[in-house]
Design a protein around this motif. Structure first.
Motif, short mmCIF file in Angstrom:
data_model
loop_
_atom_site.label_atom_id
_atom_site.label_comp_id
_atom_site.label_asym_id
_atom_site.label_seq_id
_atom_site.Cartn_x
_atom_site.Cartn_y
_atom_site.Cartn_z
N GLU A 12 -6.29 -23.74 22.52
CA GLU A 12 -5.16 -23.12 23.20
C GLU A 12 -5.11 -21.61 22.92
OE1 GLU A 12 -0.26 -23.46 23.43
OE2 GLU A 12 -1.42 -24.87 22.22
N VAL A 24 -7.92 -19.88 24.95
CA VAL A 24 -7.57 -19.87 26.37
C VAL A 24 -6.53 -18.79 26.65
CG1 VAL A 24 -6.42 -21.17 28.21
CG2 VAL A 24 -8.17 -22.28 26.80
N GLU A 25 -5.50 -18.71 25.81
CA GLU A 25 -4.45 -17.70 26.01
C GLU A 25 -5.03 -16.29 25.93
OE1 GLU A 25 -1.45 -18.52 23.14
OE2 GLU A 25 -0.59 -20.20 24.27
N LEU A 37 -7.09 -15.67 29.27
CA LEU A 37 -6.25 -15.52 30.47
C LEU A 37 -5.40 -14.26 30.41
CD1 LEU A 37 -5.11 -19.22 31.06
CD2 LEU A 37 -7.00 -17.99 32.13
N LEU A 76 -8.18 -13.92 36.59
CA LEU A 76 -7.80 -14.85 35.53
C LEU A 76 -6.30 -15.11 35.55
CD1 LEU A 76 -10.03 -13.55 32.60
CD2 LEU A 76 -10.22 -15.77 33.74
N GLN A 77 -5.52 -14.06 35.80
CA GLN A 77 -4.07 -14.25 35.85
C GLN A 77 -3.66 -15.04 37.09
OE1 GLN A 77 -2.49 -10.27 35.36
NE2 GLN A 77 -2.80 -10.32 33.13
N ALA A 106 -4.18 -18.51 36.06
CA ALA A 106 -3.12 -18.95 35.14
C ALA A 106 -1.84 -19.29 35.88
CB ALA A 106 -2.86 -17.88 34.09
N GLN A 107 -1.54 -18.53 36.92
CA GLN A 107 -0.32 -18.77 37.70
C GLN A 107 -0.37 -20.09 38.47
OE1 GLN A 107 -0.01 -15.29 40.13
NE2 GLN A 107 0.37 -13.92 38.39
N ALA A 112 -2.57 -22.75 37.68
CA ALA A 112 -3.08 -23.90 36.93
C ALA A 112 -1.96 -24.86 36.53
CB ALA A 112 -3.80 -23.42 35.68
N TYR A 171 -8.99 -27.36 29.66
CA TYR A 171 -9.91 -26.23 29.57
C TYR A 171 -11.15 -26.53 28.74
CZ TYR A 171 -6.24 -23.19 31.46
OH TYR A 171 -5.30 -22.59 32.26
#
Length: 393
Positions: A118, A121-122, A125, A147-148, A151-152, A154, A160
């Motif tokens: 996690e 991944v953070e 992104l 990438l953002q 993220a919006q 997903a 992941y």
């Protein structure tokens, strides 16, 4: 069209053609490959030495691996094979791969603790991961924006683990560009200085299906390949496109004009090594593929896979040739001569002479055994493969 012959030209010997390509790859021949999977990636890396004008039409129909996770989450075409071919053709320096290629190659860990996964991944992104920060501007800004976007969109439970950062960038660009692959593939090609053209053969969210000799019908690439699931020990009789439930008529899925132009301008067309149906045959399914190939007066070469291909279970070389021709004939028309769709079959010299003779006798296509395998006998030697192709142009 009379079949072409493989022989040295009296005025331009093979060695000279190869030398010309090596000295000026930016002016190299326009080779078109109907491809998928990883079978051609090693050869593609070597091909950059000979030509910067190869075009790779890649199947978007895969249904396994990390592509499956993206497809299930976003109802989109498979992008893993597109990403891997882009990276195989990316320009390299004396120092190795550029930072942008290292980023797109990076995969999230599979066995890491949830908190570790996690956290990484953070970082990715948010654009804070060291691999992202190593990418120079303005490329970094474009990468982070995709990438953002990912993220919006997903889902909160998106898995992941094992995912490729490059796949996430493509998916984010796809979602940000009206669900079109071409804009983000073009952008990635420019960012990585890709020495060739990589496109999805069609930009649609479909799957492949297969009808077997015993009457069974399965839908989904991973059901066919025998890699993620046990291979069906039966012969595939027919390949088709599907929406995941039912068959989609071929006439509804038309090869885009931009890809037709690649075929029309080709100096050579190659049906390369790879899974017979899910990698090679799948790319021949859209309408207009067979017609365009038949109308193009260039060498059209089939190079069958070495080793074991579960998809060609129980099939001789002649039957493999026939399987590809049947897909092409279903679009081009049965009256089209076999030699208008395939001018040569080139196999390793380890293939029995009787196999080559059967291809010649049944289809009238020259079948030429050449010493093109590597020392293992299971893969093609990349240099021999590339020099064989450019010598035909």
């Amino acid at each position: 069209m009379a079949p072409l012959t493989i022989q040295r030209s009296a005025s331009v010997p093979d060695e000279l053609r190869v030398a010309r390509c090596l000295s000026a790859p930016h002016r190299g021949p326009r080779l078109v490959f109907f491809s998928g999977g990883s079978a051609l990636n090693g050869i593609s890396r070597r091909l950059k030495r000979y030509t910067h004008n190869s075009a790779h039409l890649i199947t978007p129909f895969d249904s396994g691996g990390s592509s499956e996770v993206l497809r299930n989450a976003f109802a989109m075409p498979a992008v893993g094979d597109l990403r891997s071919r882009l990276m195989a053709l990316a320009e390299e320096t004396d120092l190795g791969q550029p930072d942008i290629v290292r980023l797109f190659s990076h995969r999230f860990p599979v066995d890491a603790a949830p908190a570790v996964l996690e956290s990484e991944v953070e970082q990715v992104l948010a654009g804070e991961h060291p691999l992202v920060r190593a990418v120079p501007q303005p490329m970094r800004m474009l990468v982070v924006s995709h990438l953002q976007s990912f993220a919006q969109h997903a889902p909160v439970d998106f898995d992941y683990a094992g995912g490729s950062v490059g796949n996430l960038v493509i998916a984010g660009g796809y979602l940000a560009n009206e669900r079109l692959l071409e804009p983000v593939l073009f952008m990635m090609s420019k960012m990585m200085d890709v020495l060739g053209t990589v496109r999805s053969v069609v930009d649609v969210n479909l799957h492949i299906g297969a009808e077997y000799a015993d009457g069974r019908v399965v839908i989904g690439q991973k059901e066919i390949t025998g890699k993620e699931l046990p291979p069906p020990e039966e012969r595939i009789q027919r390949l088709f496109l599907s929406d995941g439930m039912t068959e989609v008529p071929r006439a509804e899925i038309i090869l885009p004009k931009r890809n037709r132009r690649l075929i029309q301008k080709a100096d050579l067309i190659c049906y390369p090594p790879g899974s017979l149906f899910s990698s090679v045959g799948a790319n021949l399914l859209p309408a207009r593929v067979g017609q365009e190939i038949a109308a193009t007066q260039v060498p059209k070469v089939y190079v069958p896979s070495l080793g074991c291909d579960p998809e060609s279970y129980g099939m001789s070389l002649c039957e493999q040739v026939g399987a590809l021709l049947d897909i092409l004939w279903s679009d081009a028309g049965p009256e089209v001569p076999a030699t208008a769709l395939m001018t040569h079959v080139i196999c390793d010299s380890s293939v029995p002479t009787s196999e080559c003779d059967a291809v010649i006798e049944r289809f009238g296509i020259p079948c030429v055994p050449l010493p093109v395998a590597d020392e293992t006998g299971k893969r093609y030697d990349a240099t021999s493969f590339c020099e064989m192709l450019v010598s035909l142009v």
